[in-house]
Design a protein around this motif. Structure first.
Motif, PDB file in Angstrom:
ATOM      1  N   TYR A   5       0.847  -1.280   0.165  1.00  0.00           N
ATOM      2  CA  TYR A   5      -0.162   0.058   0.138  1.00  0.00           C
ATOM      3  C   TYR A   5       0.887   1.262   0.004  1.00  0.00           C
ATOM      4  O   TYR A   5       2.062   1.060   0.643  1.00  0.00           O
ATOM      5  CB  TYR A   5      -0.926  -0.057   1.288  1.00  0.00           C
ATOM      6  CG  TYR A   5      -1.722   1.291   1.336  1.00  0.00           C
ATOM      7  CD1 TYR A   5      -3.011   1.546   0.497  1.00  0.00           C
ATOM      8  CD2 TYR A   5      -1.275   2.304   2.218  1.00  0.00           C
ATOM      9  CE1 TYR A   5      -3.627   2.507   0.738  1.00  0.00           C
ATOM     10  CE2 TYR A   5      -1.935   3.508   2.282  1.00  0.00           C
ATOM     11  CZ  TYR A   5      -3.243   3.564   1.399  1.00  0.00           C
ATOM     12  OH  TYR A   5      -4.047   4.868   1.510  1.00  0.00           O
ATOM     13  N   LEU A  46      -1.864   6.202   9.971  1.00  0.00           N
ATOM     14  CA  LEU A  46      -1.369   5.193   9.607  1.00  0.00           C
ATOM     15  C   LEU A  46      -0.266   4.236  10.277  1.00  0.00           C
ATOM     16  O   LEU A  46      -0.329   3.074  10.247  1.00  0.00           O
ATOM     17  CB  LEU A  46      -0.501   5.526   8.256  1.00  0.00           C
ATOM     18  CG  LEU A  46      -1.650   6.103   7.109  1.00  0.00           C
ATOM     19  CD1 LEU A  46      -0.847   6.789   5.886  1.00  0.00           C
ATOM     20  CD2 LEU A  46      -2.430   4.873   6.569  1.00  0.00           C
ATOM     21  N   GLN A  47       0.414   4.959  11.066  1.00  0.00           N
ATOM     22  CA  GLN A  47       1.469   4.397  12.101  1.00  0.00           C
ATOM     23  C   GLN A  47       0.499   3.493  12.789  1.00  0.00           C
ATOM     24  O   GLN A  47       0.994   2.378  13.292  1.00  0.00           O
ATOM     25  CB  GLN A  47       2.127   5.254  12.649  1.00  0.00           C
ATOM     26  CG  GLN A  47       3.109   5.924  11.699  1.00  0.00           C
ATOM     27  CD  GLN A  47       4.138   6.986  12.724  1.00  0.00           C
ATOM     28  OE1 GLN A  47       3.722   7.494  13.637  1.00  0.00           O
ATOM     29  NE2 GLN A  47       4.988   7.217  11.959  1.00  0.00           N
ATOM     30  N   ARG A  50      -0.941   0.221  11.219  1.00  0.00           N
ATOM     31  CA  ARG A  50       0.560  -0.535  11.001  1.00  0.00           C
ATOM     32  C   ARG A  50       0.631  -1.591  12.133  1.00  0.00           C
ATOM     33  O   ARG A  50       0.924  -2.752  12.182  1.00  0.00           O
ATOM     34  CB  ARG A  50       1.387  -0.054  10.270  1.00  0.00           C
ATOM     35  CG  ARG A  50       1.204   0.554   8.783  1.00  0.00           C
ATOM     36  CD  ARG A  50       2.313   0.993   8.014  1.00  0.00           C
ATOM     37  NE  ARG A  50       2.143   0.932   6.545  1.00  0.00           N
ATOM     38  CZ  ARG A  50       1.930   2.148   6.185  1.00  0.00           C
ATOM     39  NH1 ARG A  50       2.073   3.467   6.942  1.00  0.00           N
ATOM     40  NH2 ARG A  50       1.702   2.431   4.664  1.00  0.00           N
ATOM     41  N   SER A  53      -2.174  -3.755  13.055  1.00  0.00           N
ATOM     42  CA  SER A  53      -2.377  -4.860  12.455  1.00  0.00           C
ATOM     43  C   SER A  53      -1.434  -6.451  12.271  1.00  0.00           C
ATOM     44  O   SER A  53      -1.571  -7.210  12.111  1.00  0.00           O
ATOM     45  CB  SER A  53      -2.131  -4.435  10.627  1.00  0.00           C
ATOM     46  OG  SER A  53      -0.628  -4.135  10.526  1.00  0.00           O
ATOM     47  N   GLU A  54      -0.444  -5.708  13.268  1.00  0.00           N
ATOM     48  CA  GLU A  54       0.509  -6.832  13.845  1.00  0.00           C
ATOM     49  C   GLU A  54      -0.019  -7.770  14.532  1.00  0.00           C
ATOM     50  O   GLU A  54       0.395  -8.910  14.818  1.00  0.00           O
ATOM     51  CB  GLU A  54       1.945  -6.224  13.978  1.00  0.00           C
ATOM     52  CG  GLU A  54       2.649  -5.387  13.032  1.00  0.00           C
ATOM     53  CD  GLU A  54       3.900  -4.741  13.651  1.00  0.00           C
ATOM     54  OE1 GLU A  54       4.036  -4.944  14.977  1.00  0.00           O
ATOM     55  OE2 GLU A  54       4.445  -4.190  12.917  1.00  0.00           O
ATOM     56  N   GLN A  61      -7.562  -7.561   9.137  1.00  0.00           N
ATOM     57  CA  GLN A  61      -6.666  -6.156   8.957  1.00  0.00           C
ATOM     58  C   GLN A  61      -7.371  -4.971   8.594  1.00  0.00           C
ATOM     59  O   GLN A  61      -8.394  -4.901   7.828  1.00  0.00           O
ATOM     60  CB  GLN A  61      -5.784  -6.511   7.789  1.00  0.00           C
ATOM     61  CG  GLN A  61      -4.758  -7.920   8.032  1.00  0.00           C
ATOM     62  CD  GLN A  61      -3.993  -7.375   9.077  1.00  0.00           C
ATOM     63  OE1 GLN A  61      -3.107  -6.426   8.851  1.00  0.00           O
ATOM     64  NE2 GLN A  61      -3.797  -8.211  10.154  1.00  0.00           N
ATOM     65  N   LEU A  64      -6.124   0.487   4.779  1.00  0.00           N
ATOM     66  CA  LEU A  64      -5.177   1.608   5.160  1.00  0.00           C
ATOM     67  C   LEU A  64      -5.810   2.814   4.221  1.00  0.00           C
ATOM     68  O   LEU A  64      -5.522   3.794   4.407  1.00  0.00           O
ATOM     69  CB  LEU A  64      -4.004   1.096   4.725  1.00  0.00           C
ATOM     70  CG  LEU A  64      -3.254   0.232   5.804  1.00  0.00           C
ATOM     71  CD1 LEU A  64      -1.728  -0.023   5.242  1.00  0.00           C
ATOM     72  CD2 LEU A  64      -3.136   0.537   7.188  1.00  0.00           C
ATOM     73  N   CYS A 151      -8.257   4.371  14.826  1.00  0.00           N
ATOM     74  CA  CYS A 151      -7.041   4.614  14.347  1.00  0.00           C
ATOM     75  C   CYS A 151      -7.094   6.087  14.044  1.00  0.00           C
ATOM     76  O   CYS A 151      -6.108   7.053  14.428  1.00  0.00           O
ATOM     77  CB  CYS A 151      -6.471   3.954  13.109  1.00  0.00           C
ATOM     78  SG  CYS A 151      -5.962   2.100  13.472  1.00  0.00           S
TER      79      CYS A 151
END
Length: 239
Positions: A5, A46-47, A50, A53-54, A61, A64, A151
């Motif tokens: 992405y 976005l941070q 991510r 998502s881990e 997920q 984004l 988020c």
């Protein structure tokens, strides 16, 4: 093989959203300017996504593109700067943008349903909106479970505390001609910048949704509480 992405088509619609946001928010004061949306909330959202998502399975997920577009556009219809009529229907307002992006080769966000999700996030990002929904018992499962919403919410709220939070609060108070600090018995006390810290900003840390967001909040929360202590010490001229 994991999809990287953004794709070129996704990057194009993100660029178009950024252009729309910058053009619209050019008339807003520095507390809600393009740097707030582009350089900080978008990047932080976005941070957070991510990092979150881990910890999630493949089928859970966060999307984004939804997060990035909602972050970029979340303040375009801020009721502090636009009329109630303009802000009444975010989906109708942004629909021409989504349709234009699709006609130029971008993803068809209307057809795949993400346009609805993005505008729903935009409608629900703000602290005051959430506070009203909680008070009226209108919080739904979606509010509790939507990772994309969390988020963007956390990113926006993180920008209200810490160093930038202090700057933004002072900037908005100056733009609206509100006092920075007053004695407790002054008529302007409740609308002062420092009272805003006590009414809202010191409570943000405890209302964040994501684990990485809560972690980021610790240092920022301490900074604003130290700042408030310094304000009181200086105001009272303690030797």
């Amino acid at each position: 093989m994991a999809v990287v992405y953004p794709t070129s088509a996704e990057a194009a619609v993100v660029a178009a959203a950024e252009e729309l946001m910058v053009k619209t928010m050019a008339r807003y004061d520095p507390s809600h300017d393009a740097f707030h949306a582009v350089q900080r909330v978008r990047k932080t959202a976005l941070q957070l996504a991510r990092a979150v998502s881990e910890t999630l399975p493949e089928d859970k997920q966060p999307d984004l593109l939804t997060i990035e577009l909602a972050a970029l556009l979340h303040d375009v219809l801020d009721k502090k700067y636009v009329s109630v009529e303009e802000a009444a229907d975010p989906y109708a307002f942004f629909l021409p943008f989504f349709e234009s992006a699709a006609s130029q080769g971008g993803p068809d966000l209307v057809k795949d349903g993400r346009a609805r999700l993005i505008t729903r996030i935009i409608e629900n990002v703000s602290w005051s909106t959430e506070k009203k929904l909680v008070a009226s018992g209108k919080i739904e499962e979606w509010h509790k479970e939507c990772i994309e919403l969390h988020c963007v919410q956390d990113a926006d709220r993180l920008d209200a505390i810490g160093a930038f939070g202090i700057l933004r609060c002072a900037a908005y108070s100056a733009a609206t001609n509100h006092a920075l600090h007053t004695p407790n018995d002054d008529p302007a006390h409740d609308s002062s910048a420092i009272q805003h810290f006590h009414d809202k900003l010191v409570h943000i840390r405890d209302h964040l949704k994501t684990v990485p967001g809560k972690k980021l909040a610790e240092k920022r929360h301490k900074l604003i509480t130290d700042f408030l202590q310094a304000v009181e010490e200086e105001y009272e001229v303690r030797l």
